[in-house]
Design an enzyme around this catalytic site. Structure first.
Site, PDB file in Angstrom:
ATOM      1  N   GLY A  37       0.865  -1.184   0.007  1.00 46.02           N
ATOM      2  CA  GLY A  37       0.021  -0.140   0.027  1.00 46.02           C
ATOM      3  C   GLY A  37       1.025   1.170   0.026  1.00 46.02           C
ATOM      4  N   ALA A  74      -6.151  -6.347   3.415  1.00 40.71           N
ATOM      5  CA  ALA A  74      -4.926  -6.719   3.244  1.00 40.71           C
ATOM      6  C   ALA A  74      -4.303  -8.046   2.724  1.00 40.71           C
ATOM      7  CB  ALA A  74      -4.144  -6.496   4.843  1.00 40.71           C
ATOM      8  N   TYR A 141      -3.013 -18.073  -5.446  1.00 45.41           N
ATOM      9  CA  TYR A 141      -3.691 -16.496  -4.967  1.00 45.41           C
ATOM     10  C   TYR A 141      -5.216 -16.919  -4.734  1.00 45.41           C
ATOM     11  CZ  TYR A 141      -6.326 -12.238  -5.303  1.00 45.41           C
ATOM     12  OH  TYR A 141      -7.291 -11.519  -5.254  1.00 45.41           O
ATOM     13  N   ASP A 284      -5.067 -17.586 -17.844  1.00 50.33           N
ATOM     14  CA  ASP A 284      -6.260 -16.715 -18.224  1.00 50.33           C
ATOM     15  C   ASP A 284      -7.615 -17.461 -18.731  1.00 50.33           C
ATOM     16  OD1 ASP A 284      -5.797 -14.048 -17.409  1.00 50.33           O
ATOM     17  OD2 ASP A 284      -4.659 -13.670 -19.443  1.00 50.33           O
TER      18      ASP A 284
HETATM   19  N1  UDP Z   1      -4.012  -8.187 -20.219  1.00 51.19           N
HETATM   20  C1  UDP Z   1      -3.264  -8.173 -21.672  1.00 51.19           C
HETATM   21  N2  UDP Z   1      -2.101  -7.492 -21.415  1.00 51.19           N
HETATM   22  C2  UDP Z   1      -1.637  -6.824 -20.220  1.00 51.19           C
HETATM   23  C3  UDP Z   1      -2.403  -7.276 -19.142  1.00 51.19           C
HETATM   24  C4  UDP Z   1      -3.553  -7.825 -19.183  1.00 51.19           C
HETATM   25  O1  UDP Z   1      -3.672  -8.535 -22.575  1.00 51.19           O
HETATM   26  O2  UDP Z   1      -0.431  -6.660 -20.277  1.00 51.19           O
HETATM   27  C5  UDP Z   1      -5.277  -8.939 -20.373  1.00 51.19           C
HETATM   28  C6  UDP Z   1      -5.518 -10.191 -19.636  1.00 51.19           C
HETATM   29  O3  UDP Z   1      -4.933 -11.380 -20.229  1.00 51.19           O
HETATM   30  C7  UDP Z   1      -6.923 -10.192 -19.084  1.00 51.19           C
HETATM   31  C8  UDP Z   1      -7.195  -8.687 -18.919  1.00 51.19           C
HETATM   32  O4  UDP Z   1      -6.287  -8.162 -19.911  1.00 51.19           O
HETATM   33  O5  UDP Z   1      -7.572 -10.891 -20.337  1.00 51.19           O
HETATM   34  C9  UDP Z   1      -7.358  -8.262 -17.958  1.00 51.19           C
HETATM   35  O6  UDP Z   1      -6.157  -8.415 -17.162  1.00 51.19           O
HETATM   36  P1  UDP Z   1      -5.873  -7.947 -15.677  1.00 51.19           P
HETATM   37  O7  UDP Z   1      -4.443  -8.301 -15.241  1.00 51.19           O
HETATM   38  O8  UDP Z   1      -6.077  -6.472 -15.688  1.00 51.19           O
HETATM   39  O9  UDP Z   1      -7.041  -8.501 -14.564  1.00 51.19           O
HETATM   40  P2  UDP Z   1      -7.435 -10.226 -14.327  1.00 51.19           P
HETATM   41  O10 UDP Z   1      -8.293 -10.605 -15.405  1.00 51.19           O
HETATM   42  O11 UDP Z   1      -5.968 -11.064 -14.601  1.00 51.19           O
HETATM   43  O12 UDP Z   1      -7.737 -10.177 -12.990  1.00 51.19           O
END
Ligand code: UDP
Length: 322
Positions: A37, A74, A141, A284
């Site tokens: 933070g 947190a 996570y 993903d």
């Molecule tokens: N994403 C991307 N390039 C980046 C970061 C994220 O294409 O540099 C894509 C990622 O694969 C997902 C979406 O953006 O489909 C959202 O990703 P983020 O990491 O913001 O959040 P998450 O869905 O992982 O919680």
């Protein structure tokens, strides 16, 4: 005056929630170890710099005022990092939470709002996701949050600890007028990275366009951080009013593809986003969209931000002010 303890209140969603709590007349104390933070997010007189692991000092703090409830943010939040450093995630997110719950039991504070995540569903069999779908996280996570939800189930039964777990979808946006916004280090989230690409001219890599979605890129449910903060306030009011424990999805119910988000950033900034198409990012899912009917019908929550461009505009404003 209702006293609320907020752990992780110096972080992104925590700081926005503290801000809203104060506006609603709550008295807020923040516990944060400042490992992730930012000190500038919290007024010095309400910040206690303390690790979650310090059960004795947490107990002392919880006994020092008549706390009605704890809002527990947190935690470490990066999926990729959790795969590389699982011990760190289970220690901080699970043991840290247990230390907090032990302190709460000792101090007889029996209401909790918990930051959970859509990552508890892993790769869901269908969308939109409802809360009764299987909990099958695919990262340390996600599992650290699922474990805490499970612990909370037992503490509800055995200790009378009433809790609301909010399973966040993609929190984004900012409150630029209050100086609050997303400042992760390193930044891994899509909207700040798209804005950074516009600013620096260095292309962002998009993670794959071969998914089974209309434009081939992943679809996510982007929820404005202030709408998320509002869900925490409603959850607190529910618990303070004697309500039962629940887990709720916190998302808007609308999905946007990575390319749609990129286009929204171009509309808001008036600039092209330099980008290259890369391979898929491990872990993903193609589509993650919330069914948030339970949150809406039980707590009366409704998102105020329904247009992605308005969300992006707040993030852009924050970046300009920084
Ligand atoms: N994403 C991307 N390039 C980046 C970061 C994220 O294409 O540099 C894509 C990622 O694969 C997902 C979406 O953006 O489909 C959202 O990703 P983020 O990491 O913001 O959040 P998450 O869905 O992982 O919680």
């Amino acid at each position: 005056m209702k006293h609320i303890l907020v752990t992780g209140g110096a972080g992104y969603i925590g700081a926005h929630t503290v801000h809203l709590l104060l506006r609603r007349g709550y008295e807020v104390t923040v516990v944060d170890d400042l490992s992730r933070g930012h000190r500038h997010n919290v007024a010095p007189d309400r910040l206690r710099i303390l690790p979650l692991a310090d059960t004795d000092r947490l107990t002392e703090l919880l006994r020092s005022k008549p706390f009605e409830a704890v809002v527990h943010f947190a935690a470490y939040i990066a999926v990729g990092e959790s795969s590389r450093e699982p011990e760190m995630y289970f220690t901080n997110n699970v043991s840290g939470s247990l230390s907090l719950f032990t302190a709460m039991a000792r101090a007889q504070v029996s209401r909790l709002v918990f930051s959970s995540t859509a990552a508890v569903y892993g790769t869901p069999a269908r969308v939109p996701i409802t809360e009764d779908m299987p909990i099958q996280p695919v990262s340390p996570y996600g599992d650290s949050k699922a474990m805490v939800e499970k612990i909370l189930g037992w503490l509800d039964q055995r200790r009378g600890l009433r809790s609301i777990s909010l399973r966040y979808f993609n929190a984004c946006g900012a409150e630029p007028d209050s100086g609050l916004g997303e400042e992760h280090d390193p930044e891994t989230h899509l909207i700040p990275l798209l804005l950074r690409a516009v600013e620096t001219g260095h292309p962002i890599t998009l993670f794959g366009d071969d998914y089974a979605t209309p434009d081939g890129t992943c679809i996510r449910d982007y929820i404005h951080v202030s709408d998320l903060a509002e869900a925490h306030i409603l959850a607190l009011e529910h618990l303070i009013g004697g309500g039962a424990s629940h887990a709720f999805n916190a998302g808007t119910g609308t999905g946007h593809s990575v390319l749609e988000v990129l286009r929204a950033v171009e509309q808001v900034t008036g600039e092209k986003v330099p980008h290259t198409m890369g391979p898929r990012r491990a872990g993903d899912a193609a589509v993650l969209v919330a069914d948030s009917n339970k949150l809406q019908s039980t707590l009366g929550w409704k998102p105020r931000y329904t247009d992605l461009r308005d969300i992006v505009r707040t993030a852009f404003e924050f970046k300009r002010k920084r």
